[in-house]
Design a protein around this motif. Structure first.
Motif, PDB file in Angstrom:
ATOM      1  N   ALA A  21       0.837  -1.207   0.000  1.00 16.37           N
ATOM      2  CA  ALA A  21       0.000   0.000   0.000  1.00 16.37           C
ATOM      3  C   ALA A  21       0.870   1.255   0.000  1.00 16.37           C
ATOM      4  O   ALA A  21       0.596   2.207  -0.742  1.00 16.37           O
ATOM      5  N   ALA A  22       1.920   1.263   0.799  1.00 19.21           N
ATOM      6  CA  ALA A  22       2.815   2.426   0.844  1.00 19.21           C
ATOM      7  C   ALA A  22       3.513   2.624  -0.496  1.00 19.21           C
ATOM      8  O   ALA A  22       3.647   3.750  -0.983  1.00 19.21           O
ATOM      9  N   HIS A  23       3.939   1.532  -1.110  1.00 20.84           N
ATOM     10  CA  HIS A  23       4.587   1.622  -2.428  1.00 20.84           C
ATOM     11  C   HIS A  23       3.604   2.157  -3.466  1.00 20.84           C
ATOM     12  O   HIS A  23       3.953   3.014  -4.284  1.00 20.84           O
ATOM     13  N   TYR A  24       2.371   1.671  -3.446  1.00 21.31           N
ATOM     14  CA  TYR A  24       1.347   2.117  -4.394  1.00 21.31           C
ATOM     15  C   TYR A  24       1.158   3.627  -4.291  1.00 21.31           C
ATOM     16  O   TYR A  24       1.166   4.335  -5.307  1.00 21.31           O
ATOM     17  N   VAL A  25       1.001   4.122  -3.076  1.00 16.98           N
ATOM     18  CA  VAL A  25       0.798   5.565  -2.874  1.00 16.98           C
ATOM     19  C   VAL A  25       2.031   6.336  -3.322  1.00 16.98           C
ATOM     20  O   VAL A  25       1.919   7.342  -4.031  1.00 16.98           O
ATOM     21  N   GLU A  26       3.205   5.860  -2.940  1.00 12.67           N
ATOM     22  CA  GLU A  26       4.444   6.554  -3.305  1.00 12.67           C
ATOM     23  C   GLU A  26       4.607   6.655  -4.817  1.00 12.67           C
ATOM     24  O   GLU A  26       4.998   7.699  -5.345  1.00 12.67           O
ATOM     25  N   VAL A  27       4.296   5.597  -5.509  1.00 16.52           N
ATOM     26  CA  VAL A  27       4.511   5.572  -6.958  1.00 16.52           C
ATOM     27  C   VAL A  27       3.367   6.236  -7.715  1.00 16.52           C
ATOM     28  O   VAL A  27       3.584   7.135  -8.524  1.00 16.52           O
ATOM     29  N   PHE A  28       2.127   5.802  -7.471  1.00 12.87           N
ATOM     30  CA  PHE A  28       1.019   6.257  -8.306  1.00 12.87           C
ATOM     31  C   PHE A  28       0.415   7.587  -7.865  1.00 12.87           C
ATOM     32  O   PHE A  28      -0.135   8.305  -8.691  1.00 12.87           O
ATOM     33  N   ASP A  29       0.516   7.914  -6.603  1.00 14.52           N
ATOM     34  CA  ASP A  29      -0.094   9.166  -6.133  1.00 14.52           C
ATOM     35  C   ASP A  29       0.888  10.322  -6.055  1.00 14.52           C
ATOM     36  O   ASP A  29       0.474  11.479  -6.100  1.00 14.52           O
ATOM     37  N   LEU A  30       2.173  10.035  -5.942  1.00 16.89           N
ATOM     38  CA  LEU A  30       3.141  11.109  -5.709  1.00 16.89           C
ATOM     39  C   LEU A  30       4.082  11.366  -6.890  1.00 16.89           C
ATOM     40  O   LEU A  30       4.865  12.294  -6.848  1.00 16.89           O
ATOM     41  N   LYS A  31       4.024  10.558  -7.916  1.00 16.18           N
ATOM     42  CA  LYS A  31       4.912  10.731  -9.076  1.00 16.18           C
ATOM     43  C   LYS A  31       4.063  10.952 -10.328  1.00 16.18           C
ATOM     44  O   LYS A  31       3.352  10.056 -10.760  1.00 16.18           O
ATOM     45  N   ARG A  32       4.167  12.143 -10.891  1.00 21.11           N
ATOM     46  CA  ARG A  32       3.345  12.502 -12.057  1.00 21.11           C
ATOM     47  C   ARG A  32       3.552  11.564 -13.240  1.00 21.11           C
ATOM     48  O   ARG A  32       2.629  11.289 -13.986  1.00 21.11           O
ATOM     49  N   ARG A  33       4.762  11.083 -13.430  1.00 18.56           N
ATOM     50  CA  ARG A  33       5.033  10.213 -14.581  1.00 18.56           C
ATOM     51  C   ARG A  33       4.452   8.815 -14.398  1.00 18.56           C
ATOM     52  O   ARG A  33       4.486   8.015 -15.324  1.00 18.56           O
ATOM     53  N   CYS A  34       3.948   8.507 -13.215  1.00 15.60           N
ATOM     54  CA  CYS A  34       3.366   7.188 -12.939  1.00 15.60           C
ATOM     55  C   CYS A  34       1.860   7.300 -12.707  1.00 15.60           C
ATOM     56  O   CYS A  34       1.293   6.602 -11.877  1.00 15.60           O
TER      57      CYS A  34
END
Length: 184
Positions: free
Chosen positions: A52-65
């Motif tokens: 869950a933490a990885h999902y948020v870090e990647v998909f919610d916090l990185k515009r390119r993802c």
């Protein structure tokens, strides 16, 4: 490769890993293990909180993802609203009605549509540049989700040179921005 199975499984695997995700994962694993072994193996080693933490870090916090496909072509502009409306109309024309809390360009929604309706593949093709940028960005992040997006891309015809150039332009410049109402 069974494209509907791959797309339906990918729709589930790219959703936020909440309790429903974990409850459905054994069924998805049974149906999709041959298509997503790297992702499923890595997820099995991660705990619920870590994924869950990885999902948020990647998909919610990185515009390119970003998992919202029209964002790549339209950014946060009025044109994106028009693209969302057109996409919603396509779903309705195929007999689909989205829940009020779902945006029609959310990749898991598009994948579910593409798994169940032959016209859905065209939606994926139209957003190929965004998918290629997402795939490359996830690879740069070392994210297990890269293998899921790569498998989705493998269900489509090979990316054209134009798609790849568009993905490179997006990576360099980002999505369009609107300056209406902005004072300089």
């Amino acid at each position: 490769m069974n494209h509907p199975v791959v797309r339906q499984a990918a729709a589930h695997l790219l959703a936020y890993p909440d309790d429903r995700f974990w409850a459905r994962l054994p069924l998805v694993r049974e149906a999709a293990q041959p298509h997503f072994p790297a992702f499923l193996d890595r997820v099995a080693r991660m705990g619920h909180g870590e994924l869950a933490a990885h999902y948020v870090e990647v998909f919610d916090l990185k515009r390119r993802c970003c998992l919202y496909l029209t964002y790549y072509a339209d950014g946060d502009t009025r044109r994106r609203g028009e693209s969302l409306a057109r996409l919603k109309a396509r779903y309705r024309a195929a007999g689909w009605e989205l829940c009020d809390d779902e945006l029609p360009d959310f990749l898991p929604v598009v994948l579910e549509f593409a798994a169940l309706d032959c016209s859905g593949e065209q939606v994926l093709k139209e957003h190929r540049a965004g998918l290629e940028l997402l795939r490359a960005a996830l690879a740069e992040e070392g994210s297990p989700y890269e293998s899921v997006v790569s498998r989705v891309c493998a269900t489509l015809p090979p990316a054209s040179a134009g798609d790849l150039r568009a993905a490179e332009r997006l990576a360099a410049a980002g999505p369009p921005a609107e300056s209406v109402g902005v004072y300089r």
